[in-house]
Design a protein around this motif. Structure first.
Motif, short mmCIF file in Angstrom:
data_model
loop_
_atom_site.label_atom_id
_atom_site.label_comp_id
_atom_site.label_asym_id
_atom_site.label_seq_id
_atom_site.Cartn_x
_atom_site.Cartn_y
_atom_site.Cartn_z
N HIS A 87 7.39 1.19 6.00
CA HIS A 87 7.40 -0.23 6.36
C HIS A 87 8.74 -0.83 5.97
N LYS A 94 -5.15 8.62 5.25
CA LYS A 94 -5.19 8.46 6.71
C LYS A 94 -4.24 9.43 7.42
N GLU A 142 1.51 -7.23 9.69
CA GLU A 142 0.21 -7.77 9.28
C GLU A 142 0.35 -9.01 8.40
N TYR A 175 -12.29 0.13 9.01
CA TYR A 175 -12.64 -1.06 8.22
C TYR A 175 -13.66 -1.86 9.03
N GLU A 189 -0.68 0.46 14.75
CA GLU A 189 -1.47 1.20 13.76
C GLU A 189 -2.92 1.30 14.19
N TYR A 228 6.02 -7.76 4.60
CA TYR A 228 4.78 -7.00 4.67
C TYR A 228 3.66 -7.79 4.01
N ASP A 270 0.85 -1.20 0.00
CA ASP A 270 0.00 0.00 0.00
C ASP A 270 0.88 1.24 0.00
#
Ligand code: GCU
Length: 615
Positions: A370, A592, A434, A500, A525, A395, A200
């Motif tokens: 990241h 964000k 994640e 989400y 996060e 990631y 992302d």
């Protein structure tokens, strides 16, 4: 693959990569620690470039070596050759190609290159003095993603990984006078790269950080480290490389406080172990004391600015210099403010970002996500007093079962640790973000945790884990069900309840957290999108009001987690992402940020700043 073959394959993977991996296993051939302080020639500036989408400069159609008329790295004056006529012809000419700024990603340089993702050739000429017995190295701070380096037509070396430095010796290829440096950069990622092509954040292909020509004595200081231990002693080592590396006297001076001397062993290694001097000021975010440290031998010297502090976990608290600390942070991508960032992280660009964290948000901590950020940013964190979470881009998903991919991850960790282990600000090495739980994934991360502890036993190990949602006895519970947790000093989770999914914001403070209480927990996060300036529309998602209320309610939820010891909400500023294409709210930006891409604060910025100001 049947289960037996699968088991054997995984076993093979672990024999190859899981065997006790000494830090040496992944030590790069050359480190040139302190290169930024050596007399070096900065090769930043205008370079020529040549697109090569079909990689004709590397391989021919049948996989053989490229045809000479396409070899961008040839040491040849094509215009002069053409003026002489003859049968030879060329299908490139770096000398007459377009110009581009290095460092920086090509995606921001030209509209036609905005989404170019493949092989690009860069070239510049530079002058060098006669070496007279000295040695010459090229140090690349980062090339995203694969680099193919040639000097004066000779292949010098290759590197894979978009965010860590690499050093190539060019002593034999360097000429006194004019030199032609050519670098092939392939930005494409695949299922075996780290990260894969699925992220992302934006493509950002190119020579994205500075390149320097570094000249050293024949025997030189390749690495020099120093750190304060829990014992109250300062220990470190110096590594020499060259014909006279053994039996050399090495001295270290810590500001005006202390000096020490040692002699190198047969491998050129000298070890220091001294009592911390009485007047040594510990590095803290409030008082980020840095000392000018000089390491020297008869022939060479390198300097670094080093802060001395200790970091530890005691029960479920994080202790900095023996005192409990709460990490008031935010997450950050490596992307400068502005409408067309090129990931050219200059000191002023980095300072502008970190200033907002330190003085805008009253923060003392930053998650450099990241991937390893520029050395400029990590050094500024040292100087400004911001603690750092550092990670390599394992990631979402990588090819967990592939031993070659594991070796890439372990090598990337080593390149990061060797680069940053003198940085007092760095306190956490994260091994993943994640990643969905599986046997192979947990083994992969376990090997990473073991590797980074072997490389650096002084810092803490963490990972940004996913959470599970369950209803237990009628209560809505968020919990960690991750076998990797047992390998971590500090637990960390990414949670997006209220953005989400279908949670209402009012439900957030009522969510129950079921997490191991024996270790510190960080919210690595949480966040919500908002388009700066989109207000007064019924508090809908993407309004500033919704994002601000999301922060209020999430912080109220966070306050109920007994072992919460820090947070790094997602994210300081809006950033480029090809995944985010809503034509009104996003247009290729992940919204964000608490700041817009050009630094305009949204309402939520003030909510977090007030919260940290009271902590
Ligand atoms: C994930 C991921 C981020 C991503 C964020 C988002 O947690 O770690 O890289 O940008 O969520 O969805 O915005």
């Amino acid at each position: 693959m049947n289960t037996l073959a699968n088991a054997l394959f995984i076993l093979f993977a672990w024999i190859l990569a899981g065997a006790p991996v000494a830090a040496q296993g992944f030590r790069p051939a050359f480190l040139l620690t302190g290169a930024h302080n050596r007399n070096s020639q900065d090769l930043s500036g205008q370079w020529r470039y040549s697109k090569d989408l079909y990689r004709t400069g590397l391989t021919d159609i049948n996989g053989w070596v490229a045809k000479s008329r396409m070899q961008r790295y040839r040491d040849i004056d094509i215009a002069a050759q053409e003026a002489r006529g003859g049968a030879d012809f060329f299908e490139f000419d770096m000398d007459r190609g377009p110009l581009i700024n290095v460092p920086g990603a090509w995606n921001a340089a030209e509209p036609a290159l905005r989404y170019y993702d493949g092989l690009m050739w860069f070239q510049r000429k530079f002058k060098a003095d006669p070496l007279q017995g000295k040695r010459a190295f090229l140090r690349f701070e980062a090339v995203n993603y694969r680099a193919y380096v040639y000097l004066n037509g000779k292949e010098i070396g290759r590197h894979e990984g978009g965010f860590t430095p690499f050093v190539l010796e060019v002593t034999d290829a360097l000429r006194a006078g004019d030199n032609r440096l050519t670098v092939g950069v392939d930005s494409q990622h695949d299922a075996q790269s780290i990260p894969t092509a699925i992220t992302d954040w934006d493509l950002y292909g190119g020579i994205t950080r500075p390149v320097r020509l570094v000249i050293t004595p024949a025997t030189f200081i390749d690495d020099a480290t120093l750190a304060l231990q829990q014992s109250g002693r300062i220990t470190g080592e110096v590594r020499l490389q060259g014909p006279q590396a053994a039996g050399q006297q090495v001295s270290v001076r810590i500001g005006a406080l202390a000096t020490a001397a040692a002699v190198t062993d047969g491998q050129g290694r000298a070890v220091f172990d001294i009592q911390a001097p009485a007047g040594l000021a510990r590095w803290t975010p409030e008082q980020p004391s840095l000392y000018d440290v000089q390491f020297s031998t008869a022939a060479d010297a390198v300097r670094d600015r080093i802060g001395f502090r200790t970091i530890a976990v005691e029960g479920n608290r994080i202790l900095l210099n023996g005192k409990p600390i709460f990490l008031r942070g935010i997450s950050l991508h490596e992307e400068e403010f502005g409408p067309n960032p090129s990931r050219n992280m200059t000191e002023s660009a980095s300072r502008a970002l970190l200033h907002q964290i330190k003085h805008g948000l009253h923060g003392n901590y930053v998650r450099l996500s990241h991937y390893p950020h520029s050395e400029v940013t990590v050094r500024l964190a040292d100087e400004m007093g911001l603690l750092v979470w550092s990670e390599i881009p394992v990631y979402w998903t990588v090819d967990w079962d592939n031993p070659a991919v594991l070796r890439k991850a372990l090598a990337m960790q080593a390149e990061t640790v060797y680069r940053d282990r003198n940085r007092a600000s760095v306190i956490l090495w994260s091994v993943g973000n994640e990643t969905p739980v599986s046997v192979a994934r947990t083994r992969f991360h376990g090997a990473m945790a073991d590797n980074v502890r072997a490389l650096d036993p002084t810092r803490l190990v963490s990972a940004a884990l996913l959470v599970e949602r369950r209803t237990i006895d009628g209560k809505d519970v968020i919990e960690i069900q991750d076998p990797l947790a047992g390998k971590l000093d500090v637990l960390a989770v990414n949670t997006y309840a209220g953005w989400y999914g279908s949670d209402t914001l009012d439900a957030l403070p009522g969510l129950h957290w079921k997490v191991p209480g024996d270790r510190p927990l960080i919210l690595s996060e949480f966040g919500a999108d908002a388009l700066a300036g989109y207000r007064n529309d019924g508090n809908k998602k993407f309004t500033e009001e919704y994002q601000a209320e999301y922060y209020r309610k999430t912080l109220a939820m966070a306050d109920q987690i007994p072992n919460l010891r820090g947070m790094s909400p997602w994210i300081l500023k809006d950033f480029r992402s090809p995944r985010r294409e809503h034509p009104v709210f996003q247009n290729g930006w992940n919204r964000k940020g608490l700041l817009s891409e050009s630094g305009v604060p949204k309402e939520a910025f003030g909510v977090l700043a007030d919260y940290y100001g009271k902590r």
